[in-house]
Design a protein around this motif. Structure first.
Motif, PDB file in Angstrom:
ATOM      1  N   GLN A 252     -21.215  13.593 -36.759  1.00 21.60           N
ATOM      2  CA  GLN A 252     -20.277  14.482 -37.436  1.00 21.60           C
ATOM      3  C   GLN A 252     -20.053  15.763 -36.640  1.00 21.60           C
ATOM      4  O   GLN A 252     -18.922  16.273 -36.569  1.00 21.60           O
ATOM      5  CB  GLN A 252     -20.788  14.808 -38.842  1.00 21.60           C
ATOM      6  N   GLY A 253     -21.098  16.275 -36.026  1.00 26.15           N
ATOM      7  CA  GLY A 253     -20.959  17.469 -35.201  1.00 26.15           C
ATOM      8  C   GLY A 253     -20.107  17.213 -33.972  1.00 26.15           C
ATOM      9  O   GLY A 253     -19.297  18.055 -33.562  1.00 26.15           O
ATOM     10  N   GLN A 254     -20.271  16.043 -33.370  1.00 29.10           N
ATOM     11  CA  GLN A 254     -19.461  15.692 -32.207  1.00 29.10           C
ATOM     12  C   GLN A 254     -17.987  15.552 -32.588  1.00 29.10           C
ATOM     13  O   GLN A 254     -17.097  16.015 -31.860  1.00 29.10           O
ATOM     14  CB  GLN A 254     -19.977  14.401 -31.584  1.00 29.10           C
ATOM     15  N   LEU A 255     -17.717  14.929 -33.732  1.00 31.20           N
ATOM     16  CA  LEU A 255     -16.337  14.785 -34.183  1.00 31.20           C
ATOM     17  C   LEU A 255     -15.693  16.149 -34.426  1.00 31.20           C
ATOM     18  O   LEU A 255     -14.521  16.369 -34.084  1.00 31.20           O
ATOM     19  CB  LEU A 255     -16.276  13.946 -35.453  1.00 31.20           C
ATOM     20  N   ALA A 256     -16.466  17.085 -34.988  1.00 24.56           N
ATOM     21  CA  ALA A 256     -15.935  18.423 -35.249  1.00 24.56           C
ATOM     22  C   ALA A 256     -15.553  19.121 -33.949  1.00 24.56           C
ATOM     23  O   ALA A 256     -14.528  19.816 -33.877  1.00 24.56           O
ATOM     24  CB  ALA A 256     -16.962  19.249 -36.020  1.00 24.56           C
ATOM     25  N   ILE A 257     -16.342  18.938 -32.900  1.00 24.03           N
ATOM     26  CA  ILE A 257     -16.039  19.532 -31.591  1.00 24.03           C
ATOM     27  C   ILE A 257     -14.761  18.924 -31.016  1.00 24.03           C
ATOM     28  O   ILE A 257     -13.890  19.627 -30.492  1.00 24.03           O
ATOM     29  CB  ILE A 257     -17.221  19.353 -30.629  1.00 24.03           C
ATOM     30  N   LEU A 258     -14.633  17.622 -31.111  1.00 23.15           N
ATOM     31  CA  LEU A 258     -13.437  16.952 -30.594  1.00 23.15           C
ATOM     32  C   LEU A 258     -12.188  17.400 -31.346  1.00 23.15           C
ATOM     33  O   LEU A 258     -11.123  17.601 -30.742  1.00 23.15           O
ATOM     34  CB  LEU A 258     -13.596  15.437 -30.701  1.00 23.15           C
ATOM     35  N   ILE A 259     -12.311  17.581 -32.651  1.00 27.43           N
ATOM     36  CA  ILE A 259     -11.167  18.025 -33.451  1.00 27.43           C
ATOM     37  C   ILE A 259     -10.756  19.436 -33.060  1.00 27.43           C
ATOM     38  O   ILE A 259      -9.563  19.762 -33.015  1.00 27.43           O
ATOM     39  CB  ILE A 259     -11.499  17.925 -34.949  1.00 27.43           C
ATOM     40  N   GLU A 260     -11.728  20.286 -32.736  1.00 25.33           N
ATOM     41  CA  GLU A 260     -11.406  21.654 -32.304  1.00 25.33           C
ATOM     42  C   GLU A 260     -10.684  21.647 -30.957  1.00 25.33           C
ATOM     43  O   GLU A 260      -9.737  22.414 -30.746  1.00 25.33           O
ATOM     44  CB  GLU A 260     -12.687  22.489 -32.240  1.00 25.33           C
ATOM     45  N   ILE A 261     -11.097  20.756 -30.067  1.00 19.18           N
ATOM     46  CA  ILE A 261     -10.383  20.631 -28.782  1.00 19.18           C
ATOM     47  C   ILE A 261      -8.974  20.105 -29.020  1.00 19.18           C
ATOM     48  O   ILE A 261      -7.994  20.620 -28.468  1.00 19.18           O
ATOM     49  CB  ILE A 261     -11.155  19.694 -27.830  1.00 19.18           C
ATOM     50  N   SER A 311     -14.213  20.873 -39.798  1.00 17.38           N
ATOM     51  CA  SER A 311     -15.012  19.723 -40.226  1.00 17.38           C
ATOM     52  C   SER A 311     -14.327  18.455 -39.759  1.00 17.38           C
ATOM     53  O   SER A 311     -13.139  18.472 -39.432  1.00 17.38           O
ATOM     54  CB  SER A 311     -15.153  19.706 -41.751  1.00 17.38           C
ATOM     55  N   PRO A 312     -15.062  17.338 -39.702  1.00 20.10           N
ATOM     56  CA  PRO A 312     -14.450  16.067 -39.297  1.00 20.10           C
ATOM     57  C   PRO A 312     -13.318  15.617 -40.217  1.00 20.10           C
ATOM     58  O   PRO A 312     -12.504  14.791 -39.840  1.00 20.10           O
ATOM     59  CB  PRO A 312     -15.627  15.090 -39.350  1.00 20.10           C
ATOM     60  N   ALA A 313     -13.266  16.183 -41.425  1.00 21.21           N
ATOM     61  CA  ALA A 313     -12.209  15.804 -42.353  1.00 21.21           C
ATOM     62  C   ALA A 313     -10.929  16.619 -42.149  1.00 21.21           C
ATOM     63  O   ALA A 313      -9.869  16.269 -42.650  1.00 21.21           O
ATOM     64  CB  ALA A 313     -12.694  15.978 -43.798  1.00 21.21           C
ATOM     65  N   ASN A 314     -11.036  17.718 -41.398  1.00 18.48           N
ATOM     66  CA  ASN A 314      -9.897  18.618 -41.209  1.00 18.48           C
ATOM     67  C   ASN A 314      -9.368  18.494 -39.784  1.00 18.48           C
ATOM     68  O   ASN A 314      -9.906  19.090 -38.862  1.00 18.48           O
ATOM     69  CB  ASN A 314     -10.312  20.069 -41.495  1.00 18.48           C
TER      70      ASN A 314
END
Length: 377
Positions: A252-261, A311-314
């Motif tokens: 989940q933390g990795q997905l959040a980083i990818l979403i921010e990029i 978050s991974p949902a956003n």
């Protein structure tokens, strides 16, 4: 007193500013709230991206990407099972991991490789499994799919070059149909599988309509994912803190980083909608909406790993919104996460040549080519 320097981590912003152009007569929407309202409105219909010039097949067999209203809702609901968290976490996760391991083993054996080529092979394999294009050589299919886009690179050249390039695209499209789509259809007419082509056969789609659907999935699920994988990798190579946080984080933390990029570097730059009420054409700027401070907070142009609300949902507007939101959003994020987690654990990994960035006017997105990586054999 000197002005405070604004941190800007975006790589594609300058090129996008030069090349992103709304369709003629369109009113540009930049604020996040209004953009979301438009994309979610039932009083809007698809425009741009070929929607108004979609191939003329009967409505019953028209691609879900080019439909609106109740018919779109019905078809979208019918394919939803191919993109559920359960399907991603079980069946497709296995494909992502196995393919990533194979590709990286080949890279290690060679001591390096070209990142856009490797990521495209991954994206093709995952999307092909979802669609059902699994009865032909995957590497050869990737080249044929790339060839179908040849004409898009000559949109603004002279008429002779445009026609020649379009002919090349058509030839590659026919090869894609004969070598990849047709064998998949034959196999599934004999025995259905849990994939999109089997579903289309059950729905009575003719071969031409199945080809159009496969072509659409190829662009949406293969081409755009390649660009995001390379872009995310580029940021991770450059930013030690981001890379270290990524490798130490859970899924989940990795997905959040990818979403921010992806918030800063959305592959798709703009979506068009037309009002049913008065016919007004609207151009929703994904890039502007994703940096709207009223939604994302301060320092909107910087990668902030602790951004409030992240978050991974956003996923902000990176995959669109409303009824036409990209159905494969979580597929793209998860395959990127799986691949990059493995890539950055390869011993001796280095980026030896940065990608060259260009722009696709047809897809209204950046393209990254020629990134070379080296590693310990």
């Amino acid at each position: 007193m000197a002005a405070t320097e604004v941190k800007d981590d975006r790589k594609s912003a300058a090129l996008a500013a030069q090349r992103v152009k709304p369709n003629q007569g369109a009113r540009v929407i930049s604020r996040f709230g209004l953009a979301r309202e438009i994309l979610r409105s039932t009083e809007m219909r698809q425009a741009g991206a070929g929607a108004e010039q979609a191939p003329r097949v009967d409505v019953e067999h028209r691609s879900v990407f080019f439909l609106d209203g109740e018919e779109h809702k019905r078809k979208r609901t019918a394919i939803a099972r191919f993109f559920t968290p359960k399907a991603i976490g079980t069946r497709y996760r296995t494909v992502m991991e196995h393919t990533s391991d194979q590709l990286l083993a080949d890279m290690r054996a060679a001591g390096g490789g070209r990142l856009d080529t490797i990521s495209f092979e991954l994206a093709v394999t995952v999307a092909a499994d979802i669609v059902g294009l699994t009865d032909s050589n995957q590497a050869a299919m990737a080249k044929r799919i790339q060839g179908t886009l040849f004409g898009t690179y000559f949109l603004h050249r002279n008429a002779v070059l445009r026609r020649a390039a379009q002919l090349v695209s058509v030839v590659n499209g026919l090869r894609f149909f004969r070598s990849d789509v047709k064998p998949a259809i034959r196999a599934r007419r004999k025995q259905r599988r849990e994939d999109v082509i089997s579903h289309l056969i059950d729905e009575g789609y003719p071969d031409k309509a199945i080809l159009i659907e496969c072509m659409t999935y190829a662009v949406a699920g293969m081409v755009t994912t390649r660009e995001f994988i390379v872009m995310a990798a580029w940021h991770l190579f450059e930013k030690d803190e981001v890379r270290e946080r990524y490798l130490a984080a859970d899924e989940q933390g990795q997905l959040a980083i990818l979403i921010e990029i992806l918030r800063l570097e959305p592959v798709a730059a703009m979506l068009h909608r037309r009002s049913n009420a008065d016919g007004e054409l609207l151009a929703v700027s994904i890039r502007d909406a994703n940096v709207d401070e009223s939604v994302v907070g301060g320092c909107p142009f910087a990668i902030d790993l602790d951004r409030p609300g992240a978050s991974p949902a956003n996923t902000y507007m990176s995959f669109g919104d409303g009824s036409h939101r990209c159905p494969g959003a979580q597929v793209a994020l998860n395959e990127t996460r799986v691949f990059l987690d493995r890539l950055f654990r390869v011993p001796g990994l280095r980026l030896t040549r940065e990608p060259t960035m260009s722009w696709s006017d047809a897809l209204m997105s950046y393209e990254l080519r020629g990134a070379l990586v080296s590693c310990s054999r």
